[in-house]
Design a protein around this motif. Structure first.
Motif, PDB file in Angstrom:
ATOM      1  N   VAL A   2      -5.647  34.034 -23.270  1.00 39.18           N
ATOM      2  CA  VAL A   2      -6.398  32.783 -23.186  1.00 39.18           C
ATOM      3  C   VAL A   2      -7.590  32.870 -24.122  1.00 39.18           C
ATOM      4  N   GLY A   3      -7.640  31.925 -25.045  1.00 36.56           N
ATOM      5  CA  GLY A   3      -8.750  31.853 -25.976  1.00 36.56           C
ATOM      6  C   GLY A   3      -9.262  30.428 -26.069  1.00 36.56           C
ATOM      7  N   GLU A   4      -9.967  30.147 -27.153  1.00 37.99           N
ATOM      8  CA  GLU A   4     -10.590  28.838 -27.307  1.00 37.99           C
ATOM      9  C   GLU A   4      -9.569  27.701 -27.314  1.00 37.99           C
ATOM     10  N   GLU A   5      -8.409  27.923 -27.934  1.00 37.03           N
ATOM     11  CA  GLU A   5      -7.395  26.864 -28.012  1.00 37.03           C
ATOM     12  C   GLU A   5      -6.878  26.500 -26.630  1.00 37.03           C
ATOM     13  N   GLU A   6      -6.586  27.497 -25.803  1.00 37.29           N
ATOM     14  CA  GLU A   6      -6.084  27.231 -24.457  1.00 37.29           C
ATOM     15  C   GLU A   6      -7.163  26.579 -23.585  1.00 37.29           C
ATOM     16  N   LEU A   7      -8.415  26.995 -23.750  1.00 39.86           N
ATOM     17  CA  LEU A   7      -9.500  26.427 -22.950  1.00 39.86           C
ATOM     18  C   LEU A   7      -9.804  24.976 -23.320  1.00 39.86           C
ATOM     19  N   GLY A  26      -7.882  22.634 -23.357  1.00 35.51           N
ATOM     20  CA  GLY A  26      -7.126  21.738 -22.487  1.00 35.51           C
ATOM     21  C   GLY A  26      -7.508  21.855 -21.023  1.00 35.51           C
ATOM     22  N   ILE A  27      -8.592  22.588 -20.742  1.00 36.50           N
ATOM     23  CA  ILE A  27      -9.031  22.814 -19.367  1.00 36.50           C
ATOM     24  C   ILE A  27     -10.499  22.420 -19.241  1.00 36.50           C
ATOM     25  N   ASP A  28     -10.893  21.976 -18.055  1.00 37.30           N
ATOM     26  CA  ASP A  28     -12.306  21.727 -17.792  1.00 37.30           C
ATOM     27  C   ASP A  28     -12.981  23.079 -17.585  1.00 37.30           C
ATOM     28  N   ALA A  29     -13.574  23.584 -18.638  1.00 34.66           N
ATOM     29  CA  ALA A  29     -14.108  24.954 -18.621  1.00 34.66           C
ATOM     30  C   ALA A  29     -15.334  25.088 -17.730  1.00 34.66           C
ATOM     31  N   ARG A  30     -15.905  23.987 -17.290  1.00 31.66           N
ATOM     32  CA  ARG A  30     -17.086  24.088 -16.427  1.00 31.66           C
ATOM     33  C   ARG A  30     -16.767  24.822 -15.131  1.00 31.66           C
ATOM     34  N   ASN A  31     -15.505  24.717 -14.699  1.00 27.94           N
ATOM     35  CA  ASN A  31     -15.110  25.400 -13.471  1.00 27.94           C
ATOM     36  C   ASN A  31     -14.764  26.871 -13.685  1.00 27.94           C
ATOM     37  N   LEU A  32     -14.775  27.316 -14.939  1.00 33.59           N
ATOM     38  CA  LEU A  32     -14.341  28.673 -15.257  1.00 33.59           C
ATOM     39  C   LEU A  32     -15.456  29.543 -15.808  1.00 33.59           C
ATOM     40  N   ILE A  35     -15.487  41.590 -25.444  1.00 27.51           N
ATOM     41  CA  ILE A  35     -15.290  40.925 -24.158  1.00 27.51           C
ATOM     42  C   ILE A  35     -16.161  39.682 -24.166  1.00 27.51           C
ATOM     43  N   GLY A  36     -15.553  38.522 -23.947  1.00 24.82           N
ATOM     44  CA  GLY A  36     -16.280  37.268 -23.960  1.00 24.82           C
ATOM     45  C   GLY A  36     -16.296  36.606 -22.598  1.00 24.82           C
ATOM     46  N   GLU A  37     -17.411  36.005 -22.257  1.00 26.88           N
ATOM     47  CA  GLU A  37     -17.575  35.280 -20.994  1.00 26.88           C
ATOM     48  C   GLU A  37     -17.491  33.784 -21.270  1.00 26.88           C
ATOM     49  N   ILE A  38     -16.658  33.085 -20.504  1.00 28.11           N
ATOM     50  CA  ILE A  38     -16.419  31.659 -20.740  1.00 28.11           C
ATOM     51  C   ILE A  38     -17.687  30.851 -20.476  1.00 28.11           C
ATOM     52  N   ARG A  39     -17.975  29.952 -21.412  1.00 28.76           N
ATOM     53  CA  ARG A  39     -19.092  29.019 -21.257  1.00 28.76           C
ATOM     54  C   ARG A  39     -18.564  27.656 -20.833  1.00 28.76           C
ATOM     55  N   GLY A  57     -16.337  25.690 -23.255  1.00 30.61           N
ATOM     56  CA  GLY A  57     -15.060  26.250 -23.682  1.00 30.61           C
ATOM     57  C   GLY A  57     -15.185  27.316 -24.750  1.00 30.61           C
ATOM     58  N   GLN A  58     -16.404  27.688 -25.102  1.00 28.93           N
ATOM     59  CA  GLN A  58     -16.636  28.800 -26.024  1.00 28.93           C
ATOM     60  C   GLN A  58     -16.988  30.049 -25.220  1.00 28.93           C
ATOM     61  N   TYR A  59     -17.260  31.139 -25.931  1.00 27.33           N
ATOM     62  CA  TYR A  59     -17.512  32.419 -25.274  1.00 27.33           C
ATOM     63  C   TYR A  59     -18.848  33.014 -25.690  1.00 27.33           C
ATOM     64  N   ASP A  60     -19.511  33.650 -24.726  1.00 27.06           N
ATOM     65  CA  ASP A  60     -20.632  34.525 -25.023  1.00 27.06           C
ATOM     66  C   ASP A  60     -20.122  35.958 -24.983  1.00 27.06           C
ATOM     67  N   VAL A  61     -20.336  36.696 -26.064  1.00 27.23           N
ATOM     68  CA  VAL A  61     -19.896  38.086 -26.106  1.00 27.23           C
ATOM     69  C   VAL A  61     -20.820  38.915 -25.218  1.00 27.23           C
ATOM     70  N   VAL A  62     -20.230  39.613 -24.225  1.00 24.43           N
ATOM     71  CA  VAL A  62     -21.018  40.420 -23.298  1.00 24.43           C
ATOM     72  C   VAL A  62     -20.830  41.916 -23.537  1.00 24.43           C
ATOM     73  N   TRP A  63     -19.841  42.260 -24.367  1.00 27.79           N
ATOM     74  CA  TRP A  63     -19.598  43.685 -24.666  1.00 27.79           C
ATOM     75  C   TRP A  63     -18.767  43.775 -25.933  1.00 27.79           C
ATOM     76  N   GLN A  64     -18.980  44.848 -26.699  1.00 26.39           N
ATOM     77  CA  GLN A  64     -18.168  45.069 -27.888  1.00 26.39           C
ATOM     78  C   GLN A  64     -18.170  46.545 -28.256  1.00 26.39           C
TER      79      GLN A  64
END
Length: 429
Positions: free
Chosen positions: A262-267, A269-275, A371-375, A378-385
């Motif tokens: 699951v990445g940006e493209e899949e998100l 199509g989803i209401d990312a606020r719940n994720l 490792i990205g955390e869903i915003r 629908g984008q990600y904040d990187v929390v680890w690398q």
């Protein structure tokens, strides 16, 4: 005199026609690039964008003058998320269209379906998606992540940084999730995790009724130990899965999900606020800041004509693979598969996150892990690398049948070499 005049006119017409045919032949003298991605069916949600990515890269290369003085020509086919059809379409690309290279496939079952065709016909496939490893073919370049470049680091993060003690391994029922979860189960047990703290579940492609499964996950996570879901769910089944998590109020604080497909493209199509707070492990995120990424996103929006369209990890893998291939063609001075393959080893190209991708003798590349955390957007904040690029392992050191296997197409000329018996188990993999 009239006869000579008529013959002269006929000769002139023939010469003109011959010249026209010559121009047509010259114009048709292109380098053909096969594109083998599902444009319909359950995997179209992920693969259609990869087809467009290759078309963009071809267009950009042609603006630079093409390769070897020739323009590139895309040959696009639709295997329609049908695994046997992948094999048919790959044979069509290699035999009927005589393509010089193919970029394609998403699922491992589609890659396994086309593998015998590429080996029989000596084609060259660039495969852009994370996969389960346990393979190294002479005819495939694996630009997606091997398990040690995604799955293992993700579990390490959950265990060491989040204190996870119970594990749900949830996947779509095919080779990639099953093999990856065998590796992860062995890895978890090597870290002292007990059988009763591991739950494994598989569902078919396109699965839509997640109510009872999510209920089971909630129940498994109520034992008083921190619990996480490691998801290898693929394709459009992710939409109802995440929706059901939201319906049953399973938040990232309760049971975090780390997804590998699951990445940006899949998100989108989803209401990312719940994720918000759920995780994905990839080697690229659109939100990462680098000059290369900014340029890539700009070019993508211009090509696709929509500034709202996202980018994702497999797109970066195609970007890397295409540039490796183009550099190898120029180095070899030909599109001949054997010569291009020989030219590929050791080549380096920039990735999109500010580092470098190197093609290794085992046909994998070096990749950073994030490792990205869903915003909510629908984008990600990187929390680890990772500190830098991780070399891809073709064979897992956590599986008994694989820990002694090595892939090396330069010195050993083998993708399945047993370091104990000193023998190659097969010609290609």
């Amino acid at each position: 005199m009239k006869t000579r005049s008529l013959l002269s006119k006929i000769a002139g017409v023939c010469m003109a026609a011959s010249a026209a045919l010559g121009m047509t032949a010259a114009q048709a003298d292109t380098i053909k690039v096969g594109v083998l991605h599902s444009l319909s069916g359950t995997m179209a949600i992920s693969e259609t964008t990869l087809k467009d990515t290759i078309l963009m890269l071809i267009e950009e290369q042609n603006r630079k003058g093409g390769l070897l003085g020739k323009q590139l020509e895309a040959v696009v086919v639709d295997p329609a998320s049908n695994w046997p059809l992948f094999a048919e379409r790959s044979r069509e690309l290699l035999q009927r269209h005589n393509v010089d290279v193919v970029f394609g496939c998403w699922t491992s079952v589609s890659r396994k379906a086309v593998l015998p065709v590429f080996e029989e016909l000596n084609g060259l496939l660039f495969y852009p998606v994370q996969y389960e490893g346990e393979e190294s073919s002479r005819n495939v370049i694996y630009t997606g992540a091997a398990p040690n470049q995604q799955a293992i680091p993700a579990v390490d993060y959950l265990m060491n940084d989040m204190g996870i003690e119970r594990w749900v391994l949830a996947g779509t029922d095919y080779v990639y999730p099953r093999t990856t979860n065998r590796i992860l189960e062995a890895y978890l047990k090597s870290k002292g995790v007990k059988d009763e703290d591991i739950m494994i579940n598989y569902t078919p492609f396109g699965h839509s009724d997640w109510q009872s499964i999510v209920s089971d996950i909630k129940r498994f996570g109520s034992a008083g130990k921190p619990t996480a879901v490691v998801s290898t769910i693929n394709g459009d089944a992710n939409v109802p899965f995440y929706n059901e998590l939201s319906n049953q109020q399973v938040s990232a604080e309760d049971i975090p999900v780390v997804a590998f497909s699951v990445g940006e493209e899949e998100l989108s199509g989803i209401d990312a606020r719940n994720l918000v707070g759920h995780l994905s492990a990839w080697n690229y995120f659109m939100s990462i800041e680098s000059d290369q990424n900014a340029e890539f996103i700009k070019n993508w929006h211009a090509f696709i004509g929509d500034t709202n369209r996202v980018t994702n990890d497999p797109m970066e893998a195609h970007y890397i693979g295409f540039n490796l291939w183009a550099q190898a063609v120029e180095k070899a001075g030909t599109t001949d598969v054997d010569k291009v393959r020989s030219a590929l080893y050791g080549l380096e190209v920039p990735n999109l996150t500010g580092g470098t991708a190197t093609l290794l003798p085992n046909h994998h590349i070096t990749k950073p892990v994030f490792i990205g955390e869903i915003r909510a957007d629908g984008q990600y904040d990187v929390v680890w690398q990772t500190d830098g690029e991780v070399p891809g392992d073709a064979w897992s050191s956590y599986l008994p049948g694989s820990k002694d296997i090595k892939a090396d197409w330069v010195e050993l000329e083998c993708g399945n070499y047993n370091t104990k018996t000193k023998k190659c188990a097969g010609q290609n993999y």
